[in-house]
Scaffold this motif. Structure first.
Motif, PDB file in Angstrom:
ATOM      1  N   ALA A   1       0.852  -1.205   0.000  1.00  0.00           N
ATOM      2  CA  ALA A   1       0.000   0.000   0.000  1.00  0.00           C
ATOM      3  C   ALA A   1       0.884   1.249   0.000  1.00  0.00           C
ATOM      4  CB  ALA A   1      -0.900   0.004   1.231  1.00  0.00           C
ATOM      5  N   ALA A   2       0.449   2.259  -0.731  1.00  0.00           N
ATOM      6  CA  ALA A   2       1.250   3.490  -0.839  1.00  0.00           C
ATOM      7  C   ALA A   2       1.451   4.121   0.539  1.00  0.00           C
ATOM      8  CB  ALA A   2       0.519   4.482  -1.747  1.00  0.00           C
ATOM      9  N   ASP A   3       2.654   4.581   0.799  1.00  0.00           N
ATOM     10  CA  ASP A   3       3.013   5.321   2.018  1.00  0.00           C
ATOM     11  C   ASP A   3       2.910   4.505   3.306  1.00  0.00           C
ATOM     12  OD1 ASP A   3       3.578   7.663   0.575  1.00  0.00           O
ATOM     13  OD2 ASP A   3       1.447   8.186   0.525  1.00  0.00           O
ATOM     14  N   ILE A   4       2.856   3.185   3.192  1.00  0.00           N
ATOM     15  CA  ILE A   4       2.878   2.344   4.405  1.00  0.00           C
ATOM     16  C   ILE A   4       4.106   1.433   4.345  1.00  0.00           C
ATOM     17  CG2 ILE A   4       1.645   0.692   5.862  1.00  0.00           C
ATOM     18  CD1 ILE A   4      -0.961   1.615   4.694  1.00  0.00           C
ATOM     19  N   TYR A   5       4.842   1.429   5.445  1.00  0.00           N
ATOM     20  CA  TYR A   5       6.106   0.688   5.541  1.00  0.00           C
ATOM     21  C   TYR A   5       6.028  -0.256   6.752  1.00  0.00           C
ATOM     22  CZ  TYR A   5       7.448   4.719   2.708  1.00  0.00           C
ATOM     23  OH  TYR A   5       7.500   5.686   1.735  1.00  0.00           O
ATOM     24  N   ALA A   6       6.907  -1.231   6.794  1.00  0.00           N
ATOM     25  CA  ALA A   6       6.958  -2.115   7.974  1.00  0.00           C
ATOM     26  C   ALA A   6       8.395  -2.547   8.205  1.00  0.00           C
ATOM     27  CB  ALA A   6       6.066  -3.334   7.785  1.00  0.00           C
ATOM     28  N   LEU A   7       8.717  -2.746   9.482  1.00  0.00           N
ATOM     29  CA  LEU A   7      10.043  -3.273   9.843  1.00  0.00           C
ATOM     30  C   LEU A   7       9.952  -4.015  11.176  1.00  0.00           C
ATOM     31  CD1 LEU A   7      12.518  -0.556  11.231  1.00  0.00           C
ATOM     32  CD2 LEU A   7      10.037  -0.329  11.295  1.00  0.00           C
ATOM     33  N   GLY A   8      11.008  -4.733  11.508  1.00  0.00           N
ATOM     34  CA  GLY A   8      11.059  -5.438  12.797  1.00  0.00           C
ATOM     35  C   GLY A   8      10.336  -6.780  12.749  1.00  0.00           C
ATOM     36  N   ASP A   9       9.903  -7.238  13.926  1.00  0.00           N
ATOM     37  CA  ASP A   9       9.357  -8.588  14.058  1.00  0.00           C
ATOM     38  C   ASP A   9       8.082  -8.817  13.246  1.00  0.00           C
ATOM     39  OD1 ASP A   9      11.387  -9.240  15.757  1.00  0.00           O
ATOM     40  OD2 ASP A   9      10.134  -9.757  17.482  1.00  0.00           O
ATOM     41  N   CYS A  10       7.391  -7.740  12.843  1.00  0.00           N
ATOM     42  CA  CYS A  10       6.143  -7.944  12.083  1.00  0.00           C
ATOM     43  C   CYS A  10       6.401  -8.090  10.584  1.00  0.00           C
ATOM     44  CB  CYS A  10       5.157  -6.800  12.341  1.00  0.00           C
ATOM     45  SG  CYS A  10       5.701  -5.182  11.754  1.00  0.00           S
ATOM     46  N   ALA A  11       7.616  -7.794  10.143  1.00  0.00           N
ATOM     47  CA  ALA A  11       7.842  -7.632   8.701  1.00  0.00           C
ATOM     48  C   ALA A  11       8.515  -8.843   8.056  1.00  0.00           C
ATOM     49  CB  ALA A  11       8.709  -6.396   8.459  1.00  0.00           C
ATOM     50  N   GLU A  12       8.156  -9.093   6.835  1.00  0.00           N
ATOM     51  CA  GLU A  12       8.870 -10.076   6.005  1.00  0.00           C
ATOM     52  C   GLU A  12       9.571  -9.256   4.923  1.00  0.00           C
ATOM     53  OE1 GLU A  12       6.565 -13.492   4.783  1.00  0.00           O
ATOM     54  OE2 GLU A  12       7.726 -13.698   2.946  1.00  0.00           O
ATOM     55  N   VAL A  13      10.877  -9.105   5.106  1.00  0.00           N
ATOM     56  CA  VAL A  13      11.630  -8.179   4.258  1.00  0.00           C
ATOM     57  C   VAL A  13      12.241  -8.947   3.088  1.00  0.00           C
ATOM     58  CG1 VAL A  13      13.519  -6.500   4.200  1.00  0.00           C
ATOM     59  CG2 VAL A  13      12.154  -6.782   6.294  1.00  0.00           C
ATOM     60  N   ASP A  14      11.713  -8.718   1.892  1.00  0.00           N
ATOM     61  CA  ASP A  14      12.267  -9.377   0.715  1.00  0.00           C
ATOM     62  C   ASP A  14      12.356 -10.893   0.943  1.00  0.00           C
ATOM     63  OD1 ASP A  14      13.560  -9.522  -1.760  1.00  0.00           O
ATOM     64  OD2 ASP A  14      15.552  -9.327  -0.873  1.00  0.00           O
ATOM     65  N   GLY A  15      11.315 -11.442   1.584  1.00  0.00           N
ATOM     66  CA  GLY A  15      11.257 -12.893   1.825  1.00  0.00           C
ATOM     67  C   GLY A  15      11.879 -13.358   3.134  1.00  0.00           C
ATOM     68  N   HIS A  16      12.544 -12.461   3.867  1.00  0.00           N
ATOM     69  CA  HIS A  16      13.209 -12.873   5.118  1.00  0.00           C
ATOM     70  C   HIS A  16      12.399 -12.448   6.350  1.00  0.00           C
ATOM     71  CE1 HIS A  16      16.986 -13.903   3.086  1.00  0.00           C
ATOM     72  NE2 HIS A  16      16.769 -12.825   2.342  1.00  0.00           N
ATOM     73  N   VAL A  17      12.099 -13.415   7.211  1.00  0.00           N
ATOM     74  CA  VAL A  17      11.492 -13.092   8.512  1.00  0.00           C
ATOM     75  C   VAL A  17      12.570 -13.375   9.546  1.00  0.00           C
ATOM     76  CG1 VAL A  17       9.675 -13.673  10.172  1.00  0.00           C
ATOM     77  CG2 VAL A  17       9.178 -13.704   7.727  1.00  0.00           C
ATOM     78  N   LEU A  18      13.201 -12.328  10.047  1.00  0.00           N
ATOM     79  CA  LEU A  18      14.340 -12.486  10.966  1.00  0.00           C
ATOM     80  C   LEU A  18      14.001 -11.739  12.254  1.00  0.00           C
ATOM     81  CD1 LEU A  18      17.198 -11.767   8.384  1.00  0.00           C
ATOM     82  CD2 LEU A  18      16.533 -13.995   9.293  1.00  0.00           C
ATOM     83  N   LEU A  19      13.619 -12.490  13.297  1.00  0.00           N
ATOM     84  CA  LEU A  19      13.137 -11.851  14.519  1.00  0.00           C
ATOM     85  C   LEU A  19      14.320 -11.556  15.453  1.00  0.00           C
ATOM     86  CD1 LEU A  19       9.844 -13.864  15.204  1.00  0.00           C
ATOM     87  CD2 LEU A  19      10.304 -12.119  13.523  1.00  0.00           C
ATOM     88  N   TYR A  20      15.224 -10.702  14.971  1.00  0.00           N
ATOM     89  CA  TYR A  20      16.436 -10.356  15.718  1.00  0.00           C
ATOM     90  C   TYR A  20      16.692  -8.861  15.621  1.00  0.00           C
ATOM     91  CZ  TYR A  20      17.210 -15.365  15.355  1.00  0.00           C
ATOM     92  OH  TYR A  20      17.055 -16.725  15.416  1.00  0.00           O
ATOM     93  N   VAL A  21      17.664  -8.416  16.430  1.00  0.00           N
ATOM     94  CA  VAL A  21      17.930  -6.975  16.516  1.00  0.00           C
ATOM     95  C   VAL A  21      18.724  -6.452  15.314  1.00  0.00           C
ATOM     96  CG1 VAL A  21      19.065  -5.201  17.895  1.00  0.00           C
ATOM     97  CG2 VAL A  21      17.802  -7.022  19.036  1.00  0.00           C
ATOM     98  N   MET A  22      19.742  -7.196  14.881  1.00  0.00           N
ATOM     99  CA  MET A  22      20.584  -6.663  13.790  1.00  0.00           C
ATOM    100  C   MET A  22      19.778  -6.311  12.539  1.00  0.00           C
ATOM    101  SD  MET A  22      24.167  -8.733  13.888  1.00  0.00           S
ATOM    102  CE  MET A  22      25.051  -7.923  12.585  1.00  0.00           C
ATOM    103  N   PRO A  23      18.877  -7.183  12.090  1.00  0.00           N
ATOM    104  CA  PRO A  23      18.108  -6.828  10.879  1.00  0.00           C
ATOM    105  C   PRO A  23      17.260  -5.573  11.078  1.00  0.00           C
ATOM    106  CG  PRO A  23      17.832  -9.163  11.426  1.00  0.00           C
ATOM    107  CD  PRO A  23      18.604  -8.564  12.538  1.00  0.00           C
ATOM    108  N   LEU A  24      16.646  -5.442  12.257  1.00  0.00           N
ATOM    109  CA  LEU A  24      15.760  -4.275  12.424  1.00  0.00           C
ATOM    110  C   LEU A  24      16.557  -2.971  12.468  1.00  0.00           C
ATOM    111  CD1 LEU A  24      15.483  -2.957  15.562  1.00  0.00           C
ATOM    112  CD2 LEU A  24      14.417  -5.149  15.978  1.00  0.00           C
ATOM    113  N   MET A  25      17.791  -3.047  12.986  1.00  0.00           N
ATOM    114  CA  MET A  25      18.653  -1.844  13.004  1.00  0.00           C
ATOM    115  C   MET A  25      18.980  -1.419  11.563  1.00  0.00           C
ATOM    116  SD  MET A  25      19.627  -1.017  16.117  1.00  0.00           S
ATOM    117  CE  MET A  25      19.784  -1.630  17.745  1.00  0.00           C
ATOM    118  N   ALA A  26      19.335  -2.413  10.746  1.00  0.00           N
ATOM    119  CA  ALA A  26      19.663  -2.105   9.350  1.00  0.00           C
ATOM    120  C   ALA A  26      18.442  -1.518   8.648  1.00  0.00           C
ATOM    121  CB  ALA A  26      20.140  -3.377   8.640  1.00  0.00           C
ATOM    122  N   CYS A  27      17.272  -2.083   8.924  1.00  0.00           N
ATOM    123  CA  CYS A  27      16.035  -1.584   8.299  1.00  0.00           C
ATOM    124  C   CYS A  27      15.752  -0.153   8.750  1.00  0.00           C
ATOM    125  CB  CYS A  27      14.850  -2.482   8.667  1.00  0.00           C
ATOM    126  SG  CYS A  27      14.898  -4.081   7.850  1.00  0.00           S
ATOM    127  N   ALA A  28      15.937   0.111  10.047  1.00  0.00           N
ATOM    128  CA  ALA A  28      15.635   1.458  10.569  1.00  0.00           C
ATOM    129  C   ALA A  28      16.520   2.510   9.906  1.00  0.00           C
ATOM    130  CB  ALA A  28      15.820   1.474  12.090  1.00  0.00           C
TER     131      ALA A  28
END
Ligand code: FAD
Length: 384
Positions: free
Chosen positions: A269-296
């Motif tokens: 959806a336009a103008d809606i983003y997600a990161l952290g434990d709720c997000a599947e980023v490019d196929g990856h669901v990684l419930l850890y701190v390092m990925p969410l820092m990179a995303c932020a």
């Protein structure tokens, strides 16, 4: 949509607050509203499974109050406010009867604990720990108690087992797998952690499950699938997490295991983003701190007008079992190759090598755990 509408971030966990900090590094004044269902305390979630080892009470794990964060980050923060829906067309967030307009919306609302439905009248003694509020309730209930049963032998179950032994509690771990952390560690590394926890006094009941929890005195009596029974004062349920996707799916956003986003953290959806434990980023669901820092870091740039894709490097995970220090960097799920294992008691170095000999993942325990940094340099990054 009003053009002066704020950026709205839902969630004040590590994802939400890290993003707000990163935005403020770029821009001190863009209006930001944060919305959270909890009290808005800033804390480091990984610390929850180290309370006894570090000698800290629940309140000592809180790093800053909601008010302190408002001041530090120059934003509006709405605590104890639960989002009940999203209206992507109107660019509005639904908060019960109220609507909140956004210019950009960021979903950083984490994952739900999986709750097993187990028979018996002892449910009030079963605790799940996925945030500081849960941890406070657990620590309060633990006052004057001695015996804790843990359902689940994954990373969280093992970390709590080690920490509670360090606090001198009796600990029983019950899990259906035949060893600990089966999806995360290769067998020799898992066995090193399990035997170290056993030496510390943790009692494992593997290849079985809790079938019945009955109230007994001030605690519970557990009946296991293998016919065993055991008494405990409290039970921790640590059987897994599931990214929160329901509200996003109901609003028409694409979801799969998590809320689906591309490498720019954009949902469907336009103008809606997600990161952290709720997000599947490019196929990856990684419930850890390092990925969410990179995303932020990437998302803050995008929100400031410079569309930026996240680039995941190599992301080793440290497992906080001090009785057997462990680090793991799992190989990609579809990788072909074999584990090459060098094991001596508690000390295991397991390297996952491709058919051509390239190291694609590793698990190191005991004295080999210090090799984590050097090995991380050998493993190819998640995103090339
Ligand atoms: P959360 O911290 O869950 O935050 C979610 C936020 O969203 C909360 O503020 C919540 O109130 C809010 N929210 C949810 N639903 C709504 C709604 N409908 N309306 C409004 N607000 C809502 N990772 C590591 O890398 N290393 C470790 O050593 C490690 N140890 C861990 C130990 C434990 C015990 C646990 C539980 C996890 C550990 N993790 C570790 C994982 C790591 O802590 C998480 O990946 C990370 O904290 C997730 O942060 P988040 O902000 O995405 O989600």
């Amino acid at each position: 949509m009003s053009t002066d509408a704020p950026i709205v971030i839902v969630g004040t966990g590590l994802s939400g607050y890290t993003l707000a900090k990163e935005i403020r590094k770029q821009d001190e004044s863009t209006p930001i509203v944060m919305v959270t269902a909890d009290d808005g305390f800033s804390y480091s979630k990984p610390m929850l499974s180290t309370g006894f080892t570090k000698g800290k009470e629940a309140d000592e794990l809180a790093q800053a109050s909601a008010n302190a964060m408002v001041e530090q980050l120059n934003l509006e923060l709405r605590t104890y406010t639960t989002v009940t829906g999203i209206d992507p067309h109107a660019h509005e967030l639904v908060l019960g009867d109220e609507r909140l307009v956004y210019s950009k919306l960021v979903l950083a609302w984490g994952a739900d604990v999986i709750r097993l439905s187990i028979a018996g009248d002892g449910q009030e003694h079963v605790y799940s720990i996925n945030d500081l509020v849960d941890y406070r309730a657990f620590r309060n209930a633990l006052q004057g108690k001695k015996r804790v049963a843990i359902m689940g032998a994954g990373l969280i179950g093992c970390e709590f087992a080690n920490d509670l032994r360090n606090g001198d509690y009796e600990v029983d771990v019950i899990a259906p797998s035949d060893t600990v952390m089966p999806g995360l560690l290769p067998l020799p590394a898992a066995e090193a952690v399990r035997s170290s926890l056993e030496k510390l006094g943790v009692r494992f009941h593997l290849e079985t499950v809790v079938e019945h929890v009955s109230a007994r005195g001030n605690g519970v009596n557990l009946t296991l699938g293998n016919g065993e029974t055991l008494d405990a004062d409290l039970v921790i349920s640590a059987v897994g997490l599931r990214p929160r996707t329901e509200l996003a799916a109901a609003a028409g956003l694409d979801t799969n295991r998590g809320i689906m986003v591309n490498r720019a953290l954009e949902t469907s959806a336009a103008d809606i983003y997600a990161l952290g434990d709720c997000a599947e980023v490019d196929g990856h669901v990684l419930l850890y701190v390092m990925p969410l820092m990179a995303c932020a870091r990437a998302l803050a740039k995008t929100l400031a007008g410079e569309r930026t894709e996240v680039k995941y490097g190599t992301m080793p995970v440290m497992i906080k079992t001090p009785c057997c220090p462990t680090a793991v960097c799992p190989p990609p799920p579809d990788a072909s190759g074999n584990w090459d294992v060098d094991a001596d008691g508690q000390d295991v170095r397991a390297l996952f090598k491709s058919d051509s000999g390239e190291v694609l993942g590793f698990a190191v325990t005991g004295r080999y755990a210090v090799e984590k940094q050097a090995l991380s340099k050998e493993v190819p990054p998640i995103h090339n």
